[in-house]
Design a protein around this motif. Structure first.
Motif, PDB file in Angstrom:
ATOM      1  N   GLU A 431       0.839  -1.195   0.000  1.00  0.00           N
ATOM      2  CA  GLU A 431       0.000   0.000   0.000  1.00  0.00           C
ATOM      3  C   GLU A 431       0.876   1.248   0.000  1.00  0.00           C
ATOM      4  OE1 GLU A 431      -3.346  -1.985  -0.412  1.00  0.00           O
ATOM      5  OE2 GLU A 431      -3.349   0.193  -0.135  1.00  0.00           O
ATOM      6  N   PRO A 432       0.347   2.369  -0.503  1.00  0.00           N
ATOM      7  CA  PRO A 432       1.117   3.620  -0.454  1.00  0.00           C
ATOM      8  C   PRO A 432       1.473   4.003   0.976  1.00  0.00           C
ATOM      9  CG  PRO A 432      -0.773   3.836  -1.920  1.00  0.00           C
ATOM     10  CD  PRO A 432      -0.942   2.532  -1.218  1.00  0.00           C
ATOM     11  N   ASN A 433       2.617   4.641   1.137  1.00  0.00           N
ATOM     12  CA  ASN A 433       3.068   5.134   2.438  1.00  0.00           C
ATOM     13  C   ASN A 433       2.663   6.598   2.544  1.00  0.00           C
ATOM     14  OD1 ASN A 433       4.331   5.983   4.718  1.00  0.00           O
ATOM     15  ND2 ASN A 433       6.383   5.323   4.134  1.00  0.00           N
ATOM     16  N   TYR A 434       1.626   6.887   3.361  1.00  0.00           N
ATOM     17  CA  TYR A 434       1.101   8.249   3.450  1.00  0.00           C
ATOM     18  C   TYR A 434       1.939   9.148   4.347  1.00  0.00           C
ATOM     19  CZ  TYR A 434      -2.932   6.659   0.845  1.00  0.00           C
ATOM     20  OH  TYR A 434      -3.738   6.168  -0.145  1.00  0.00           O
ATOM     21  N   GLY A 435       3.014   8.593   4.925  1.00  0.00           N
ATOM     22  CA  GLY A 435       3.926   9.441   5.690  1.00  0.00           C
ATOM     23  C   GLY A 435       4.985  10.092   4.821  1.00  0.00           C
ATOM     24  N   ILE A 436       4.994   9.805   3.492  1.00  0.00           N
ATOM     25  CA  ILE A 436       5.970  10.399   2.580  1.00  0.00           C
ATOM     26  C   ILE A 436       5.603  11.861   2.323  1.00  0.00           C
ATOM     27  CG2 ILE A 436       6.996  10.273   0.286  1.00  0.00           C
ATOM     28  CD1 ILE A 436       7.707   7.940   2.059  1.00  0.00           C
ATOM     29  N   ASP A 458      -0.530   5.333  -6.567  1.00  0.00           N
ATOM     30  CA  ASP A 458       0.659   4.515  -6.835  1.00  0.00           C
ATOM     31  C   ASP A 458       1.740   4.695  -5.780  1.00  0.00           C
ATOM     32  OD1 ASP A 458       0.196   5.245 -10.321  1.00  0.00           O
ATOM     33  OD2 ASP A 458      -0.407   3.445  -9.206  1.00  0.00           O
ATOM     34  N   GLY A 459       1.461   5.529  -4.773  1.00  0.00           N
ATOM     35  CA  GLY A 459       2.438   5.757  -3.711  1.00  0.00           C
ATOM     36  C   GLY A 459       3.435   6.850  -4.008  1.00  0.00           C
ATOM     37  N   ASN A 460       3.262   7.569  -5.141  1.00  0.00           N
ATOM     38  CA  ASN A 460       4.162   8.675  -5.463  1.00  0.00           C
ATOM     39  C   ASN A 460       3.708   9.931  -4.739  1.00  0.00           C
ATOM     40  OD1 ASN A 460       5.530   6.976  -7.307  1.00  0.00           O
ATOM     41  ND2 ASN A 460       3.974   7.413  -8.863  1.00  0.00           N
ATOM     42  N   VAL A 461       4.648  10.820  -4.458  1.00  0.00           N
ATOM     43  CA  VAL A 461       4.314  12.041  -3.742  1.00  0.00           C
ATOM     44  C   VAL A 461       4.135  13.182  -4.748  1.00  0.00           C
ATOM     45  CG1 VAL A 461       6.727  12.672  -3.321  1.00  0.00           C
ATOM     46  CG2 VAL A 461       4.962  13.531  -1.801  1.00  0.00           C
ATOM     47  N   ASP A 475      10.335  10.151   4.595  1.00  0.00           N
ATOM     48  CA  ASP A 475       9.264   9.505   5.361  1.00  0.00           C
ATOM     49  C   ASP A 475       9.255  10.152   6.745  1.00  0.00           C
ATOM     50  OD1 ASP A 475       7.502   7.965   6.741  1.00  0.00           O
ATOM     51  OD2 ASP A 475       8.449   6.040   6.328  1.00  0.00           O
ATOM     52  N   ALA A 476       8.348  11.123   6.935  1.00  0.00           N
ATOM     53  CA  ALA A 476       8.369  11.943   8.158  1.00  0.00           C
ATOM     54  C   ALA A 476       7.269  11.580   9.143  1.00  0.00           C
ATOM     55  CB  ALA A 476       8.251  13.426   7.781  1.00  0.00           C
ATOM     56  N   ALA A 477       6.609  10.429   8.957  1.00  0.00           N
ATOM     57  CA  ALA A 477       5.537  10.036   9.879  1.00  0.00           C
ATOM     58  C   ALA A 477       6.102   9.850  11.287  1.00  0.00           C
ATOM     59  CB  ALA A 477       4.872   8.754   9.404  1.00  0.00           C
ATOM     60  N   LYS A 478       5.283  10.243  12.286  1.00  0.00           N
ATOM     61  CA  LYS A 478       5.707  10.142  13.687  1.00  0.00           C
ATOM     62  C   LYS A 478       4.887   9.064  14.384  1.00  0.00           C
ATOM     63  CE  LYS A 478       6.883  15.064  13.914  1.00  0.00           C
ATOM     64  NZ  LYS A 478       6.531  15.317  12.505  1.00  0.00           N
ATOM     65  N   ASP A 479       5.554   8.282  15.223  1.00  0.00           N
ATOM     66  CA  ASP A 479       4.853   7.283  16.034  1.00  0.00           C
ATOM     67  C   ASP A 479       4.112   7.980  17.162  1.00  0.00           C
ATOM     68  OD1 ASP A 479       7.577   4.943  15.700  1.00  0.00           O
ATOM     69  OD2 ASP A 479       5.709   5.082  14.566  1.00  0.00           O
ATOM     70  N   MET A 480       2.838   7.601  17.357  1.00  0.00           N
ATOM     71  CA  MET A 480       2.048   8.123  18.461  1.00  0.00           C
ATOM     72  C   MET A 480       1.740   6.965  19.408  1.00  0.00           C
ATOM     73  SD  MET A 480       1.606  11.355  18.312  1.00  0.00           S
ATOM     74  CE  MET A 480       2.085  12.635  17.126  1.00  0.00           C
ATOM     75  N   ALA A 490      -5.561   4.395  12.619  1.00  0.00           N
ATOM     76  CA  ALA A 490      -4.175   3.937  12.698  1.00  0.00           C
ATOM     77  C   ALA A 490      -3.616   3.775  11.291  1.00  0.00           C
ATOM     78  CB  ALA A 490      -4.100   2.616  13.462  1.00  0.00           C
ATOM     79  N   GLY A 491      -2.351   4.138  11.121  1.00  0.00           N
ATOM     80  CA  GLY A 491      -1.701   3.965   9.810  1.00  0.00           C
ATOM     81  C   GLY A 491      -1.849   5.190   8.942  1.00  0.00           C
ATOM     82  N   ASP A 492      -2.679   5.113   7.902  1.00  0.00           N
ATOM     83  CA  ASP A 492      -2.724   6.143   6.866  1.00  0.00           C
ATOM     84  C   ASP A 492      -2.980   7.534   7.434  1.00  0.00           C
ATOM     85  OD1 ASP A 492      -4.386   4.050   4.371  1.00  0.00           O
ATOM     86  OD2 ASP A 492      -2.395   3.978   5.241  1.00  0.00           O
ATOM     87  N   VAL A 493      -4.056   7.697   8.234  1.00  0.00           N
ATOM     88  CA  VAL A 493      -4.449   9.032   8.709  1.00  0.00           C
ATOM     89  C   VAL A 493      -3.383   9.600   9.637  1.00  0.00           C
ATOM     90  CG1 VAL A 493      -6.145  10.322  10.050  1.00  0.00           C
ATOM     91  CG2 VAL A 493      -6.910   8.580   8.426  1.00  0.00           C
ATOM     92  N   VAL A 494      -2.908   8.785  10.593  1.00  0.00           N
ATOM     93  CA  VAL A 494      -1.897   9.258  11.536  1.00  0.00           C
ATOM     94  C   VAL A 494      -0.609   9.609  10.802  1.00  0.00           C
ATOM     95  CG1 VAL A 494      -0.468   8.618  13.505  1.00  0.00           C
ATOM     96  CG2 VAL A 494      -2.873   7.990  13.460  1.00  0.00           C
ATOM     97  N   ASP A 495      -0.172   8.727   9.878  1.00  0.00           N
ATOM     98  CA  ASP A 495       1.064   8.985   9.133  1.00  0.00           C
ATOM     99  C   ASP A 495       0.954  10.269   8.325  1.00  0.00           C
ATOM    100  OD1 ASP A 495       1.816   5.486   8.318  1.00  0.00           O
ATOM    101  OD2 ASP A 495       1.965   6.639  10.177  1.00  0.00           O
ATOM    102  N   PHE A 496      -0.173  10.442   7.619  1.00  0.00           N
ATOM    103  CA  PHE A 496      -0.362  11.612   6.762  1.00  0.00           C
ATOM    104  C   PHE A 496      -0.347  12.899   7.587  1.00  0.00           C
ATOM    105  CE2 PHE A 496      -2.600  14.680   4.158  1.00  0.00           C
ATOM    106  CZ  PHE A 496      -2.252  14.360   2.852  1.00  0.00           C
ATOM    107  N   ALA A 497      -1.122  12.903   8.688  1.00  0.00           N
ATOM    108  CA  ALA A 497      -1.282  14.133   9.474  1.00  0.00           C
ATOM    109  C   ALA A 497      -0.016  14.510  10.226  1.00  0.00           C
ATOM    110  CB  ALA A 497      -2.450  13.975  10.437  1.00  0.00           C
ATOM    111  N   THR A 498       0.667  13.519  10.829  1.00  0.00           N
ATOM    112  CA  THR A 498       1.866  13.857  11.618  1.00  0.00           C
ATOM    113  C   THR A 498       3.034  14.231  10.722  1.00  0.00           C
ATOM    114  OG1 THR A 498       2.482  11.504  11.722  1.00  0.00           O
ATOM    115  CG2 THR A 498       1.169  12.389  13.541  1.00  0.00           C
ATOM    116  N   ALA A 499       3.142  13.601   9.558  1.00  0.00           N
ATOM    117  CA  ALA A 499       4.258  13.909   8.653  1.00  0.00           C
ATOM    118  C   ALA A 499       4.191  15.337   8.154  1.00  0.00           C
ATOM    119  CB  ALA A 499       4.254  12.939   7.469  1.00  0.00           C
ATOM    120  N   ARG A 500       2.993  15.867   7.994  1.00  0.00           N
ATOM    121  CA  ARG A 500       2.816  17.211   7.429  1.00  0.00           C
ATOM    122  C   ARG A 500       2.646  18.284   8.497  1.00  0.00           C
ATOM    123  NH1 ARG A 500       1.713  13.315   4.418  1.00  0.00           N
ATOM    124  NH2 ARG A 500       1.865  13.396   2.135  1.00  0.00           N
TER     125      ARG A 500
END
Length: 669
Positions: A431-436, A458-461, A475-480, A490-500
């Protein structure tokens, strides 16, 4: 005629015989009694719906053979309250016999005592015997008249919290004495009160709590209760190299690495670098580079590492030969030109069929030393371009991410940006990495995340370029720590929001952060999130809504949003408006804010859809148009279980993050 006591608990009456048409004789005097009730007359029906007769009624009016039923009225009585040595007053309670009455909550107080309940006598109250608890229902406390209840007082609880020293290390953030429970804590450093203990030192701690309804007052002083130890700060000179026969290299007094500085802290005095001994440049060898004399605040314990000057023989350069050039025509119409130099270094140029060109340079070991992409006018005019590069391998450390310089034609501006897609490597089927995310690097080397970058299917930014820019893919996602696999976000939403930086987490006393995904989002938080997406621009004027405190965390965001028309305020009586920044932001308010924000960004906001949800009728009038737009663009999809939109409910932090994720992806749809 005969008589029936109709529920009487004592007394009797014989049948009464009278002469027909006797106009003088009255009904016999009532001989029945009923506890808690008053006799009020007679009736030919037990329930009082027949013919009524007064106690002194003439017998001649009563039909022969009738049975008369006694009629009763419940007595009223008054419940009074005695403080039994306490202070205050309480109103009486009027009650009716055989009807439940509710005792009011106690309002008496007594110093050093807590209220336990009510007793029917003062003697029982003094023995701490409780007959009735506070606020309970009572029945038949008296047949009539007055009854007094006496307050029962017991000793208040004595608090005995566990007190132990708290030892932490300075990190530039406020520290707290650890104690369970709700207490007021004061800190003293060298007998001076300190509101926010941040600096290293030994603090005396005063723990207190005011007397309340259940507990006695508490006060304790813990000597050295909070110890903030100095942080370790290490200064290490950079390594250097030179060749035999060179002059002794001059030391760059800024060529050192600092480890351990916290936050925005800086050295108060820079170190002096020197060689431990004079380098011998006539033969291979090494000399230590040492540092000394640095000064930092009293929050640090300074130590030093060593660097090394390495002197080596100059390498022998092999005879040069001509460069080798290879040109490859690709099936998609692009051309790849590879120029290999005698030392093995390469310059690889890839030009697409539409004219966009990438130039990647590698050293003799195959390591990429620079990457440059020039976007063609044709791709710029189309508004979209995919960089002709090998899939980027994201790293989690922005300092280690390779730079890519993207050059665009002069026609690309803030008003006419170009949508840039950067290929990102990922495993087959993953799956795409939304922390990118994409970081922009300015001329001074400062790196700033581009918060409005998306991740495609496709997982491209993807991001918008408004001019030439140097970028890094990270890959700037932060662990919560409070997020588990069971959480829907968990996963996509957290990665997307914390990375940005849309959601930076809620700070805990120990310095850690949690996403608090189920916690509510205030109006101030949401406007601050939009402000973050714009990299926190300042407002042209200082004007804001009257209820926005100047020191509120959302003050700048509110002023900016008001100036740009994203915020208009809540209408109040008298024609004024308020922001109400601490109130929960509702889903329909989120829709209104986002539609205005989309207009601010120049997005097309014309699309509409029917609000086809079970609770569509609950959408407020002011929000119907914005909610129709939000539903049409997939920003709101309804509750997974009920299918409801819940427009007036407060939006949770994770829900807001998910909506903003959809909104950013919508920008590039």
């Amino acid at each position: 005629m005969s008589f029936d006591g109709n529920g009487a608990d004592s007394g009797s009456m014989a049948n009464q015989a009278v002469v027909e048409k006797d106009a003088q004789t009255t009904i016999s005097t009532n001989g029945f009694k009923k506890t808690g009730y008053q006799f009020i007359g007679w009736n030919t029906s037990a329930d009082g719906v027949g013919t009524s007769y007064s106690a002194e009624e003439k017998v001649s009016k009563v039909p022969s053979g009738a049975t008369l039923y006694a009629q009763w009225k419940a007595n009223r009585y008054t419940v009074k309250f005695d403080s039994n040595g306490g202070d205050g007053s309480m109103a009486d309670v009027e009650a009716t016999y055989d009807s439940l009455a509710t005792l009011p909550d106690n309002t008496f107080t007594k110093s050093g005592k807590k209220f336990a309940g009510w007793a029917t006598t003062q003697e029982k109250a003094n023995d701490e015997a409780v007959d009735y608890s506070d606020g309970t229902e009572v029945l038949n406390l008296a047949e009539s008249g007055d009854v007094t209840l006496y307050a029962v007082w017991t000793d208040k609880d004595v608090l005995d919290p566990e007190l132990s020293d708290t030892v932490v290390t300075y990190d530039g953030t406020q520290k707290q004495f650890k104690i369970d429970g709700d207490y007021t804590i004061e800190y003293y450093l060298n007998r001076e009160k300190v509101d926010n203990p941040i600096a290293a030192g030994i603090y005396d701690v005063v723990v207190s709590r005011d007397e309340d309804a259940d507990c006695a007052a508490y006060h304790a002083r813990i000597a050295a209760g909070l110890v903030i130890e100095k942080a370790a700060l290490t200064i290490t000179p950079n390594n250097m190299s030179a060749y035999v026969g060179d002059a002794v290299p001059t030391l760059d007094q800024k060529a050192y690495k600092i480890e351990g500085l916290c936050g925005d802290d800086e050295l108060e005095k820079a170190p002096t670098l020197s060689y431990e001994s004079t380098p011998d440049m006539t033969k291979p060898g090494s000399v230590k580079i040492v540092a000394a004399g640095a000064e930092a605040s009293d929050n640090y314990e300074v130590s030093y590492g060593t660097g090394t000057l390495t002197v080596s023989n100059r390498p022998v350069t092999p005879p040069s030969s001509s460069d080798k050039t290879e040109v490859e025509k690709n099936p998609d119409g692009s051309t790849t030109t590879t120029v290999t130099k005698p030392d093995g270094s390469q310059t690889i140029t890839h030009e697409t069929a539409t004219g966009t060109e990438s130039v990647v340079k590698k050293d003799g070991d195959g390591n990429v030393t620079s990457t440059e992409v020039t976007v063609s006018k044709k791709d710029a005019e189309s508004g979209r371009v995919e960089l002709p590069l090998a899939d980027a391998e994201p790293v989690t450390d922005v300092d280690k991410a390779p730079e890519v310089e993207v050059k665009v034609p002069s026609s690309v501006t803030a008003d006419k940006p170009v949508q840039v897609t950067v290929p990102v490597a990922k495993d087959d089927g993953s799956e795409p990495n939304y922390g990118i995310v994409v970081f922009a690097v300015d001329a001074e080397g400062n790196e700033t995340v581009i918060p409005k970058c998306a991740v495609d299917d496709d997982g491209n930014v993807v991001f918008e370029a408004t001019g030439n820019v140097v970028i890094k893919v990270v890959d700037a996602a932060k662990d919560m720590p409070d997020v588990t696999d069971a959480d829907w976000f968990a996963g996509d939403v957290v990665d997307f929001a914390t990375a940005r930086g849309i959601v930076n987490g809620v700070a805990l006393p120990d310095g850690s952060r949690v996403i608090d995904g189920y916690g509510k989002t205030s109006r101030g938080m949401f406007v601050a999130m939009l402000h973050n997406l714009e990299l926190n621009p300042g407002a042209a004027s200082e004007g804001s809504l009257a209820d926005v405190p100047s020191d509120a965390f959302y003050a700048d965001a509110a002023a900016w949003a008001l100036e740009e028309g994203i915020l208009s305020g809540v209408d109040m009586p008298g024609g004024t408006k308020q922001f109400q920044g601490n109130a929960d932001v509702t889903r329909e308010q989120v829709a209104v804010f986002l539609m205005r924000y989309a207009g601010y960004l120049g997005m097309d906001v014309s699309k509409r859809a029917e609000i086809d949800f079970p609770d569509a009728g609950e959408v407020s009038g002011f929000a119907k148009d914005a909610m129709s737009w939000a539903v049409a663009n997939g920003l709101f999809t309804g509750d997974d279980v009920t299918g409801e939109l819940n427009p007036t409910d407060g939006a949770a932090r994770a829900e807001v993050a998910a909506v903003l994720m959809r909104f950013i992806n919508l920008m590039y749809a």
